[in-house]
Enzyme design. Structure first.
Site, short mmCIF file in Angstrom:
data_model
loop_
_atom_site.label_atom_id
_atom_site.label_comp_id
_atom_site.label_asym_id
_atom_site.label_seq_id
_atom_site.Cartn_x
_atom_site.Cartn_y
_atom_site.Cartn_z
N GLY A 162 2.09 4.97 1.77
CA GLY A 162 2.11 5.80 2.93
C GLY A 162 2.04 7.22 2.27
CE LYS A 163 1.26 14.41 4.31
NZ LYS A 163 1.35 15.22 5.54
CG PHE A 164 6.60 11.30 4.17
CD1 PHE A 164 5.68 11.26 5.18
CD2 PHE A 164 7.05 12.32 3.71
CE1 PHE A 164 5.51 12.25 5.62
CE2 PHE A 164 6.76 13.52 4.28
CZ PHE A 164 5.87 13.46 5.43
CG ASP B 179 -1.20 9.70 14.19
OD1 ASP B 179 -0.69 9.83 13.13
OD2 ASP B 179 -2.32 9.73 14.49
N GLY C 118 0.89 -1.08 0.13
CA GLY C 118 0.08 -0.12 0.07
C GLY C 118 0.84 1.14 -0.18
CE LYS D 83 5.84 2.81 5.97
NZ LYS D 83 4.81 3.59 6.86
NE ARG E 176 3.35 3.09 -5.27
CZ ARG E 176 2.03 2.51 -5.48
NH1 ARG E 176 1.84 1.67 -4.78
NH2 ARG E 176 1.18 3.04 -6.49
CB VAL E 177 4.43 -0.37 2.64
CG1 VAL E 177 5.14 -1.14 3.76
CG2 VAL E 177 4.27 0.97 3.17
C1 LIG Z 1 -4.66 -4.28 0.88
O1 LIG Z 1 -4.42 -5.49 1.67
C2 LIG Z 1 -3.46 -5.56 2.72
C3 LIG Z 1 -3.38 -6.69 3.46
C4 LIG Z 1 -2.33 -6.87 4.27
C5 LIG Z 1 -1.51 -5.66 4.29
C6 LIG Z 1 -0.31 -5.91 5.31
N1 LIG Z 1 0.44 -5.09 5.66
N2 LIG Z 1 1.44 -5.38 6.45
C7 LIG Z 1 2.54 -4.43 6.83
N3 LIG Z 1 3.73 -5.11 7.69
N4 LIG Z 1 4.35 -4.15 8.07
C8 LIG Z 1 3.94 -3.09 7.56
C9 LIG Z 1 4.80 -1.57 7.45
C10 LIG Z 1 2.67 -3.39 6.98
C11 LIG Z 1 2.10 -2.09 6.23
O2 LIG Z 1 2.49 -1.04 5.85
N5 LIG Z 1 0.63 -2.48 5.57
C12 LIG Z 1 0.25 -1.60 4.77
C13 LIG Z 1 0.53 -0.53 4.10
C14 LIG Z 1 -0.56 0.19 3.51
C15 LIG Z 1 -1.70 -0.11 3.30
C16 LIG Z 1 -2.15 -1.05 3.99
N6 LIG Z 1 -3.45 -1.22 4.22
C17 LIG Z 1 -3.99 -2.41 4.75
C18 LIG Z 1 -5.61 -2.38 4.20
O3 LIG Z 1 -3.64 -3.05 5.25
C19 LIG Z 1 -1.37 -1.85 4.92
C20 LIG Z 1 -1.23 -4.90 3.23
C21 LIG Z 1 -2.22 -4.65 2.72
#
Ligand SMILES: COc1ccc(/C=N/Nc2[nH]nc(C)c2C(=O)Nc2cccc(NC(C)=O)c2)cc1
Length: 291
Positions: free
Chosen positions: A20-22, A134, A18, A40, A24-25
């Site tokens: 972030g503001k600054f 936050d 997904g 990130k 992507r991850v």
């Molecule tokens: C869109 O469906 C998703 C389902 C699971 C994820 C798992 N994210 N797991 C993470 N582990 N460590 C970090 C840091 C992250 C993370 O930033 N996740 C993330 C980033 C941007 C959007 C989202 N959105 C959601 C719905 O989880 C998750 C990310 C997206």
């Protein structure tokens, strides 16, 4: 472990998780250990534009020194001339926020388990003189095994103790796509002393725990309103009510009431949250709870 010098060559990058503001991850895997992480990417010019490089460096120092099961690990970082890469712990289930939107509200067992995990994480952070600034469902990630909460965004205390409100949404927390919870727009979680921009201390996290507990059980935050100023007013007057619903017990309301108190010194202290009858009765001690 000795501070290893990381680089892109150490990782195979997978799907984007997904943005972030600054930046992507991305899902990524360290080649030698096959260990899965979240990578990130933060763009330097974004950081420089907001003059946040020193804050980012300090936050990275802090977060890499925090080691708690319910605080998202920062394993390391590296960068090139235009980007900084943070090597973060991967939480399989992503944002708690998504689970909350999908189910509408959590069961008392889930809510109590997450509140207990979060309280322990915050007690640990406070011992390390770190205030989370936050806390909201977007910044809480869920792991696949034990559904425990991972705190994603941490900040240094000192700046706040002098009452200097920093750029709130540093953008480390993942930017959820929903309109209601736009990063800068969400004031729902600010405690009265933060809204008044007076110095605030550890007790803000207690207030926020009350807001979160309410939102976990009712599906919306207690001071939600059409406009920011409306929300401000409701926070300052601690103006909230409990919609009549069978699935929220009296003890739960009692815990929320003991946290949503205007005078910070009169809020139930964080360490006492895990001893509250509602938590004792409903929280899963292992921090896990089946959905
Ligand atoms: C869109 O469906 C998703 C389902 C699971 C994820 C798992 N994210 N797991 C993470 N582990 N460590 C970090 C840091 C992250 C993370 O930033 N996740 C993330 C980033 C941007 C959007 C989202 N959105 C959601 C719905 O989880 C998750 C990310 C997206």
């Amino acid at each position: 472990p000795p501070q290893k010098q990381w680089s892109m060559q150490n990782f195979e990058v997978g799907r984007p998780l997904g943005k972030g503001k600054f930046g992507r991850v991305y899902l990524a895997r360290e080649k030698k250990s096959k260990y899965v992480v979240a990578l990130k990417v933060i763009f330097r010019q974004q950081i420089e534009k907001y003059n946040l490089l020193h804050q980012l460096r300090r936050e990275m120092e802090i977060q890499s020194n925090l080691n708690h099961p319910n605080v998202l690990r920062l394993f390391g970082w590296f960068g090139d001339d235009e980007r900084i890469f943070l090597i973060l712990e991967y939480a399989h289930r992503g944002e708690l926020y998504r689970l909350l939107r999908k189910t509408g509200h959590l069961t008392e067992k889930q809510a109590a388990t997450y509140i207990a995990s979060l309280s322990k994480a915050l007690v640990y952070c406070h011992e390390k003189h770190v205030i989370h600034r936050d806390i909201k469902p977007e910044n809480l990630l869920l792991d696949h095994e034990s559904y425990y909460i991972l705190l994603v965004v941490i900040v240094q205390t000192e700046d706040f103790l002098q009452g200097r409100l920093k750029v709130a949404d540093f953008g480390w927390s993942v930017q959820s796509r929903s309109k209601r919870h736009t990063m800068c727009g969400t004031l729902d979680y600010l405690a009265p002393e933060m809204v008044e921009n007076r110095g605030h201390d550890y007790a803000v996290d207690n207030w926020t725990m009350g807001v979160l507990c309410y939102e976990f059980l009712y599906g919306a935050p207690p001071f939600e309103a059409e406009t920011q100023s409306e929300t401000f007013k409701r926070i300052m007057k601690v103006d909230y009510s409990f919609p009549p619903t069978p699935h929220v017990s009296v003890e739960a309301k009692n815990l929320i009431r003991s946290l949503l108190v205007k005078d910070p010194s009169k809020r139930l202290p964080l360490p006492k949250i895990v001893q509250h009858p509602w938590i004792i009765k409903n929280a899963d001690p292992a921090g896990t709870c089946s959905e």
